[in-house]
Design an enzyme around this catalytic site. Structure first.
Site: not given
Ligand code: MRU
Length: 341
Positions: A49, A92, A238
């Protein structure tokens, strides 16, 4: 720590580490226009995120600079940038940091200033979003470590490390800070099907930092907890709603239920920019559904019959009553949460 995101003003190029190729290959990609940045977010070249937010801010800066080079007038640039921001916001849906960063840049683009003023403010804001994220993560690390410093075995899910942020990491930032206090800590790393951010990315970071860890398949966590081998869980986020409900990588909810059953502290670590003050509760969070092929194949190998149906939600929501504490750069909050701007 590897420099996984770098913007160069003289060339107007954003260079990012291609996270799809890790841990085998460290390949960097150059993005010199807005579409390349949008695609890098969409196809998980960059992910996590806070990093999605940082990348989006640089994308807007790149598009702005490219328009300036063409000598377009301000009204035309503003209209075209609005279209680009719309494009970015479709990349996204779940990580709110994307929309937060777009909005931060939009406020400057549409402000009543001269081209020169907007130019210098946009550059400063994009760099600040990146640098503040790293500073915030370090603060989150210190707060989080005060909760977990006496643990021996911490479990984490997905990758909420330096790679998922501007640098240092949120959940992995907490792990780094605990490790600074207690170098004998051991980390259980959920492999995190289907994209394997835990196995590929968190393990990559911990290995480089020489933090003792073991990768486990996602379905092993319950058994470890029942044997007293998990003393704390820390994950990133997120999107967090006003009541503390937290969307994070699919599998986070089951971990929270298990943690509750086994009386294990379950900590969420995230910057304030991950809190969506416009949403009351988790059921309002849009959950991304990704390509079925992420489940059906690994590399060149089919894991399912080719025509089987699959369902691939990328995130789930942890209800706030299952979260022991939410740690941001401002401090530690506990249930019942009621985040205010
Ligand atoms: O699909 P992604 O790899 O973007 O998902 C990432 C996550 O779910 C992380 O745990 C979240 O973004 C926190 S990152 C500091």
């Amino acid at each position: 720590m590897i420099n996984h995101v770098k913007y160069e003003l003289s060339t107007n190029i954003l260079t990012v580490l291609d996270q799809r190729k890790l841990p085998d290959e460290e390949i960097f990609l150059n993005c010199s226009n807005g579409e390349e940045v949008a695609i890098a977010i969409e196809n998980l070249t960059v992910r996590g995120a806070p990093l999605i937010g940082v990348t989006a801010a640089y994308g807007i800066l790149i598009v702005w600079n490219n328009f300036l080079k063409k000598g377009s007038d301000l009204k035309v640039i503003q209209d075209d940038l609005a279209k680009y921001m719309e494009r970015l916001s479709k990349t996204r849906p779940t990580a709110v940091n994307l929309f937060w960063a777009i909005n931060e840049m939009k406020l400057i683009v549409n402000s009543n200033r001269s081209i020169d003023e907007i130019n210098s403010k946009l550059l400063k804001r994009a760099i600040d979003i990146h640098e503040h994220d790293i500073e915030n993560n370090k603060k989150i690390g210190v707060f989080g470590a005060s909760l977990l410093k006496n643990t021996k075995n911490i479990l984490t899910h997905c990758n909420a490390g330096a790679l998922a942020t501007g640098g240092y990491g949120t959940a992995v930032g907490v792990i780094r800070a605990v490790h600074d206090l207690n170098p004998v800590i051991h980390i259980w790393v959920d492999e995190t099907r289907p994209v394997l951010q835990g196995a590929r990315l968190t393990a990559y970071e911990l290995y480089k930092e020489q933090i003792d860890h073991s990768v486990i398949c996602d379905n092993m966590a319950a058994s470890l907890m029942s044997k007293g081998k998990v003393d704390g869980i820390v994950i990133g986020a997120d999107r967090i709603t006003k009541n503390g409900d937290t969307a994070n990588k699919i599998g986070s909810y089951s971990l929270a239920v298990l943690a509750d059953y086994h009386k294990i502290p379950f900590i969420v670590a995230a910057p304030q920019s991950t809190i969506d003050f416009s949403l009351e509760q988790g059921s309002e969070i849009p959950i991304e559904e990704r390509d079925p092929m992420e489940i059906k194949m690994v590399g060149n190998r089919w894991l399912t019959p080719r025509k089987s149906n699959v369902f691939n939600p990328a995130f789930d929501v942890v209800p706030s009553n299952l979260i022991t504490a939410i740690v941001t750069e401002l401090g530690i909050s506990e249930y019942p949460y009621s985040f205010k701007k």
